[in-house]
Write a protein that holds these residues in place. Structure first.
Motif, short mmCIF file in Angstrom:
data_model
loop_
_atom_site.label_atom_id
_atom_site.label_comp_id
_atom_site.label_asym_id
_atom_site.label_seq_id
_atom_site.Cartn_x
_atom_site.Cartn_y
_atom_site.Cartn_z
N ARG A 14 28.14 -2.20 -20.84
CA ARG A 14 28.52 -2.89 -22.08
C ARG A 14 28.96 -4.31 -21.80
N ALA A 15 29.70 -4.49 -20.73
CA ALA A 15 30.18 -5.84 -20.40
C ALA A 15 29.01 -6.79 -20.16
N MET A 16 27.93 -6.28 -19.59
CA MET A 16 26.79 -7.13 -19.28
C MET A 16 26.06 -7.61 -20.53
N SER A 17 26.31 -6.98 -21.66
CA SER A 17 25.62 -7.37 -22.89
C SER A 17 26.36 -8.47 -23.65
N ALA A 18 27.48 -8.94 -23.12
CA ALA A 18 28.24 -10.01 -23.78
C ALA A 18 27.43 -11.31 -23.78
N PRO A 19 27.69 -12.21 -24.72
CA PRO A 19 26.92 -13.46 -24.80
C PRO A 19 27.06 -14.30 -23.54
N LEU A 20 25.98 -15.03 -23.22
CA LEU A 20 25.97 -15.90 -22.06
C LEU A 20 26.67 -17.22 -22.38
N VAL A 21 27.31 -17.79 -21.38
CA VAL A 21 27.92 -19.12 -21.51
C VAL A 21 27.60 -19.90 -20.24
N GLY A 22 27.74 -21.23 -20.30
CA GLY A 22 27.47 -22.07 -19.15
C GLY A 22 28.62 -22.06 -18.17
N GLN A 23 28.34 -22.54 -16.95
CA GLN A 23 29.35 -22.44 -15.88
C GLN A 23 30.52 -23.39 -16.06
N TYR A 24 30.44 -24.32 -17.01
CA TYR A 24 31.57 -25.22 -17.25
C TYR A 24 32.26 -24.94 -18.57
N ASP A 25 31.82 -23.92 -19.27
CA ASP A 25 32.52 -23.48 -20.46
C ASP A 25 33.92 -23.01 -20.05
N PRO A 26 34.95 -23.36 -20.79
CA PRO A 26 36.31 -22.92 -20.41
C PRO A 26 36.42 -21.41 -20.27
N PHE A 27 35.68 -20.67 -21.09
CA PHE A 27 35.73 -19.22 -20.97
C PHE A 27 35.14 -18.77 -19.64
N MET A 28 34.06 -19.44 -19.22
CA MET A 28 33.44 -19.08 -17.94
C MET A 28 34.39 -19.34 -16.78
N THR A 29 34.97 -20.51 -16.74
CA THR A 29 35.85 -20.83 -15.62
C THR A 29 37.08 -19.92 -15.62
N ALA A 30 37.59 -19.57 -16.81
CA ALA A 30 38.72 -18.64 -16.88
C ALA A 30 38.32 -17.26 -16.38
N THR A 31 37.10 -16.84 -16.72
CA THR A 31 36.61 -15.53 -16.28
C THR A 31 36.42 -15.51 -14.77
N MET A 32 35.92 -16.60 -14.21
CA MET A 32 35.78 -16.68 -12.76
C MET A 32 37.14 -16.56 -12.08
N ALA A 33 38.12 -17.27 -12.60
CA ALA A 33 39.46 -17.22 -12.01
C ALA A 33 40.06 -15.82 -12.13
N GLU A 34 39.86 -15.18 -13.28
CA GLU A 34 40.37 -13.81 -13.47
C GLU A 34 39.70 -12.85 -12.50
N THR A 35 38.39 -13.01 -12.31
CA THR A 35 37.65 -12.13 -11.41
C THR A 35 38.12 -12.30 -9.97
N GLN A 36 38.41 -13.52 -9.59
CA GLN A 36 38.95 -13.76 -8.25
C GLN A 36 40.26 -13.01 -8.05
N ASP A 37 41.13 -13.07 -9.04
CA ASP A 37 42.41 -12.38 -8.92
C ASP A 37 42.23 -10.87 -8.86
N LEU A 38 41.32 -10.34 -9.66
CA LEU A 38 41.07 -8.90 -9.65
C LEU A 38 40.57 -8.45 -8.27
N TYR A 39 39.69 -9.21 -7.68
CA TYR A 39 39.13 -8.79 -6.39
C TYR A 39 40.11 -8.99 -5.24
N ARG A 40 41.08 -9.85 -5.39
CA ARG A 40 42.14 -9.88 -4.37
C ARG A 40 42.84 -8.52 -4.33
N ARG A 41 43.04 -7.92 -5.47
CA ARG A 41 43.69 -6.61 -5.52
C ARG A 41 42.75 -5.51 -5.03
#
Length: 399
Positions: A14-41
């Motif tokens: 389901r998550a993969m079906s979410a709308p696409l955004v560009g790599q400089y969209d604020p949502f994209m950069t926030a998602t990248m930062a969140e993912t980094q934190d999740l994978y540290r754990r």
């Protein structure tokens, strides 16, 4: 129900079906930062350099090795299955001086053997698989980092098949670089490779000469020192994921969403709980194939929780059994290769498929198909043996 890829968690799809955004969209950069934190754990680390490589798990392996290795560096690869040979091949392509040690398939290395080889070879990098699905073995890593630190060696491990379903402690074990994939215990699709790097590893990567712009002349005396891959140059990728956000490639948005959800699923259930779930259902599958009178390959004391190598009975056509399971029951189990080709099936219990109904249905279907091909197996023996494992534990058997 093979050794991977496996069925993804529904929430990941389901998550993969979410709308696409560009790599400089604020949502994209926030998602990248969140993912980094999740994978540290997920990795059990404080490493700032924790991110994703866009590509399959092999992309993560290659990014780590080509970025850490300079031409002529000594690399030690202990080989106990197919994927140790892969690490050696990639290191050779990075122009390393590769040294290997080997044990027979179905075994792992004693710490003493690795200690002796590190002291003898004096490598720049020790590259070691943790869980190798070709043999189902899980190499103990707890003491390896200390050996590497004592000799000034960088310690890289490929945790593609093991992360999320077996113990892994990045910082506590002194690992310098580790990579994985989503398509096994993390319960996602192939196509994104989590990676984490210690400060020591980052320092080596940052010291590599890079082509920031233009083409370096062949006569340049430093030309041998830059990373030969642009796409897998971790120095550039760290700048892409870091605060500078320097453009490197177009982020694989849907895979980022998938990787984030894989981590969220694992952490919401709890790292220890997910590992215990893999252990439980792995033990049930192991008991179940034994209940059908089937042999199991390898040193069971060092078997991964999430896959078992089942010896094909004499006179039973292994590929025909696999084809029938898939055609009639919708269940896929794995074949094997190398010295185990035609000798074993590999049955996985990982990610979304590490659950009771998947285990019991697979065992019931396997019994039916084995009977169809003339094998004499105990009626209900597989399901009964697995149910005994579930009955003997307080852990929930379902999800």
């Amino acid at each position: 129900m093979g050794p991977g890829p496996i069925s993804a968690y529904p929430s990941v799809l389901r998550a993969m079906s979410a709308p696409l955004v560009g790599q400089y969209d604020p949502f994209m950069t926030a998602t990248m930062a969140e993912t980094q934190d999740l994978y540290r754990r997920v990795w059990a680390t404080e490493n700032d350099a924790t991110l994703l490589i866009d590509g399959t798990s092999r992309a993560g392996i290659e990014a780590a090795l080509v970025s850490l290795i300079r031409p002529g560096d000594r690399v030690l690869v202990p080989v106990f299955g197919r994927f140790g040979h892969l690490l050696a091949e990639i290191a050779e392509r990075a122009l390393a001086e590769v040294h290997t040690i080997e044990v027979p398939w179905g075994q792992v290395f004693p710490v003493s053997a690795i200690r002796e080889a590190v002291a003898r070879v004096r490598p720049h990098v020790l590259a070691l698989v943790q869980g190798d699905t070709s043999t189902t073995m899980n190499q103990p890593l707890e003491e390896i980092g200390e050996i590497c630190r004592a000799h000034g060696v960088l310690f890289y491990t490929d945790a593609t098949a093991s992360l999320g379903g077996n113990d892994f402690e990045m910082d506590a074990w002194g690992v310098d670089a580790a990579t994985a994939g989503l398509q096994k215990c993390l319960g996602g699709p192939s196509g994104s490779a989590p990676i984490t790097l210690s400060e020591r590893a980052v320092e080596v990567i940052r010291s590599r000469a890079r082509v920031e712009a233009g083409i370096r002349e062949e006569s340049d005396p430093d030309a041998a020192d830059f990373v030969r891959s642009n796409y897998f140059d971790l120095g550039m990728i760290l700048d892409y994921w870091g605060p500078r956000r320097l453009n490197h490639h177009t982020e694989a948005t849907s895979m980022l969403y998938a990787a984030r959800e894989c981590a969220r699923v694992l952490l919401n259930e709890g790292r220890a709980a997910v590992i215990a779930r893999h252990r439980l259902h792995g033990e049930a599958m192991l008991a179940g194939v034994g209940g059908l009178g089937l042999g199991v390959f390898g040193d069971l004391a060092h078997k991964m929780h999430n896959v078992v190598a089942v010896e094909i009975p004499d006179g039973v056509p292994g590929e025909a059994v696999r084809s029938t399971l898939l055609a009639d029951f919708g269940i896929e189990i794995g074949t094997s290769f190398g010295p185990l080709h035609g000798r074993v099936w590999r049955i996985g219990t990982m990610g979304y498929n590490a659950r009771t109904d998947a285990v019991l249905q697979t065992l019931a279907a396997l019994e039916s198909v084995l009977r169809r091909f003339g094998a004499s197996v105990p009626a209900g023996g597989g399901v009964a043996a697995a149910e005994d494992v579930y009955a003997a534990t307080d852990a929930p058997g379902g999800d």
